[in-house]
Write an enzyme that holds these catalytic residues in place. Structure first.
Site, PDB file in Angstrom:
ATOM      1  N   GLU A 290       0.877  -1.175   0.000  1.00  0.00           N
ATOM      2  CA  GLU A 290       0.000   0.000   0.000  1.00  0.00           C
ATOM      3  C   GLU A 290       0.911   1.222   0.000  1.00  0.00           C
ATOM      4  O   GLU A 290       1.443   1.616   1.033  1.00  0.00           O
ATOM      5  CB  GLU A 290      -0.904  -0.005   1.242  1.00  0.00           C
ATOM      6  CG  GLU A 290      -1.907  -1.130   1.283  1.00  0.00           C
ATOM      7  CD  GLU A 290      -3.055  -0.955   0.307  1.00  0.00           C
ATOM      8  OE1 GLU A 290      -3.106   0.083  -0.393  1.00  0.00           O
ATOM      9  OE2 GLU A 290      -3.900  -1.861   0.228  1.00  0.00           O
ATOM     10  N   CYS A 324      -2.559   8.869   2.430  1.00  0.00           N
ATOM     11  CA  CYS A 324      -2.254   8.423   1.072  1.00  0.00           C
ATOM     12  C   CYS A 324      -3.411   8.736   0.144  1.00  0.00           C
ATOM     13  O   CYS A 324      -3.235   8.830  -1.067  1.00  0.00           O
ATOM     14  CB  CYS A 324      -1.920   6.926   1.044  1.00  0.00           C
ATOM     15  SG  CYS A 324      -3.189   5.899   1.755  1.00  0.00           S
TER      16      CYS A 324
END
Length: 533
Positions: A290, A324
């Site tokens: 990720e 993010c």
């Protein structure tokens, strides 16, 4: 669902300075922060857990980003501690894998209940050590709780199909089994939730976990593990099922190289993630990545601006731009560009900046002094490339790592700085004319995490969701780029890594699949009608 850059801090060297602050100056020793003792934290804390607490590595002090004062210290893991912990985790797996999945789920439920009891104090620690505002700190712990609930239901649903066999007297089934030991490396920006997504699902699937959090949020790693360790102890199962090794680059590298690590889940920067992926692939291991996001919101002329302004504000300013899924590019149709920019600047001016532990604060500090420098460098580059600061752009003159939330306009869609993921609260506002071009601009960056459009055109919505629309793992309509729910698989494409965590069928990443054929007849027919006589 929360999500984060996940910073390269997960593998980078430790921040030295252990022992640099005298014990009397540590926040944990001050009456105002006496609540830290409720989490079992002391002036110096062991950073290794494998059924018992220890640590023979460097002592590292973590700092509060709101004032840069030292909080407490953690003794990190040495490589010898790591080796011992891996062995104990492997031994614990032999016990954990034999426990039926519904009973494993029940223990995960107890972890969720224990987190509920500590949600306010643990959320406060997230605000103190990471820097996100109090409601976000609470929300992060709540997300771990929610994933525990999700994992409990999953514990009674894991399974593969029974497939029709072409051979008489044969059964064809899929069997799913745990991979074994799951290594989890998390970043500073979601120091609780990301571990929760991984560990709750991994445990329910029958795996044991070894966690290395970011060195700058080591106290959070210790506090969370203390809560879990008590649950495991109460259920009379080995503590090494959820092991902890606080550390820096040496520990992270060891995890990536270790063939005993059956799956390595890494959340962090694309640069470090690439190193992790290559190292794990070299040993034919499994990785779940990720990584970065350079996320865009696209606003068409028919959009409801009452939704657009708060959505863009939350997506760009939330967690001080350190998610993010933070919105970093805002594409505005030329007919509404000036109006939206004016409204956005007005909204930015109303953002309440202050101490993250103050419940009235909407915007806190950046996590480190280094992040402040990165912010200033990006602003300077944006100006050099033709951009103009519409709002913000400066460091705030107060203790801590505070910078102004910033809006930059006037840059072309392909400016180098626009294609750079700066992990800071900088929003680039860009002008477009046609749907086809702006869809292409959304997709032209290397990352592919989150994306959103605002429109009421039904055809456009489905084109956006279709093969020529967004190439991201998260594709939204009339909502921000951040704030995903746990029921959907979270992750992205391209340089974001391709991993998926939490909901949907992401549990399959934590298991291995076997296709099994059982002959319960007295004959031996071959597939495809082959005769071998």
């Amino acid at each position: 669902m929360l999500r984060l850059r996940c910073a390269a801090a997960a593998l980078l060297p430790l921040r030295a300075g252990a022992g640099a602050a005298a014990m009397s100056t540590l926040l944990v020793s001050q009456p105002r922060y006496a609540w830290l003792r409720e989490l079992g934290l002391q002036e110096e804390n062991p950073g290794v857990y494998n059924g018992r607490w220890g640590g023979r590595g460097q002592v590292v002090t973590t700092f509060c980003p709101a004032n840069n004062e030292p909080i407490a210290s953690v003794r990190q893991a040495s490589l010898e501690d790591y080796e011992e912990t891996v062995k104990k985790a492997k031994e614990a797996w032999n016990i954990w894998a034999d426990i039926p999945a519904p009973k494993r789920g029940e223990i995960v439920r107890h972890i969720g209940d224990a987190l509920r009891q500590k949600i306010k104090v643990l959320g406060s620690l997230v605000s103190l050590e990471m820097g996100k505002i109090f409601v976000e700190g609470i929300g992060e712990v709540q997300e771990y709780v929610d994933v525990c609930d999700y994992a409990v239901g999953l514990s009674r649903m894991i399974g593969g199909p029974i497939l029709p066999s072409e051979r008489s007297g044969h059964a064809l089934i899929e069997q799913w089994n745990p991979v074994g030991l799951v290594g989890i490396i998390t970043a500073f920006n979601f120091p609780v939730a990301v571990y929760g997504w991984n560990s709750a699902i991994a445990m329910t699937c029958g795996n044991v976990c070894l966690w290395k959090g970011a060195p700058t949020t080591s106290l959070i790693s210790v506090a969370v593990t203390k809560i879990i360790a008590k649950v495991l102890e109460d259920n009379k199962v080995p503590g090494a099922i959820c092991s902890l090794v606080c550390g820096g680059a040496d520990i992270g590298t060891a995890m990536a190289k270790d063939e005993r690590m059956d799956l390595l889940s890494f959340t962090g920067s694309t640069k470090v993630g690439k190193q992790v992926a290559l190292t794990v692939q070299e040993r034919f291991g499994r990785s779940l990545l990720e990584l970065g996001g350079n996320n865009a919101i696209i606003v068409f002329e028919d959009a409801d601006l009452n939704l657009v302004i708060p959505s863009a504000l939350f997506a760009a300013v939330g967690t001080a731009g350190q998610r993010c899924t933070t919105a970093r590019r805002l594409f505005l149709h030329e007919s509404i560009h000036d109006d939206v920019v004016a409204k956005l600047a007005k909204a930015y001016a109303q953002v309440r900046i202050g101490d993250p532990l103050d419940s009235d604060t909407l915007y806190g500090p950046l996590h480190t002094k280094e992040a402040v420098k990165m912010f200033l460098d990006a602003i300077e580059q944006a100006k050099q490339q033709g951009g103009s600061v519409v709002y913000g752009g400066k460091v705030i003159n107060r203790p801590g790592n505070y910078v102004e939330p910033t809006v930059v306009a006037g840059l072309p869609h392909n400016a180098p700085i626009v294609h750079t993921e700066t992990f800071a609260p900088i929003l680039y506002v860009l002008k477009f004319k046609e749907e086809e071009e702006v869809f292409a601009w959304n997709n032209e960056v290397k990352q592919g995490l989150s994306s959103s459009i605002f429109t009421t055109d039904l055809g456009r919505i489905f084109r956006w969701l279709g093969p020529k629309g967004s190439d991201c793992g998260i594709v939204n309509v009339n909502i921000p780029t951040s704030g995903a729910e746990i029921g959907g698989a979270f992750g992205g494409e391209k340089h974001t890594g391709g991993g998926r965590e939490s909901g949907s069928d992401s549990w399959k990443l934590y298991m291995r699949r076997s296709t099994c054929t059982i002959n319960y007849s007295k004959d031996l027919p071959l597939a495809q009608g082959i005769k071998f006589q």
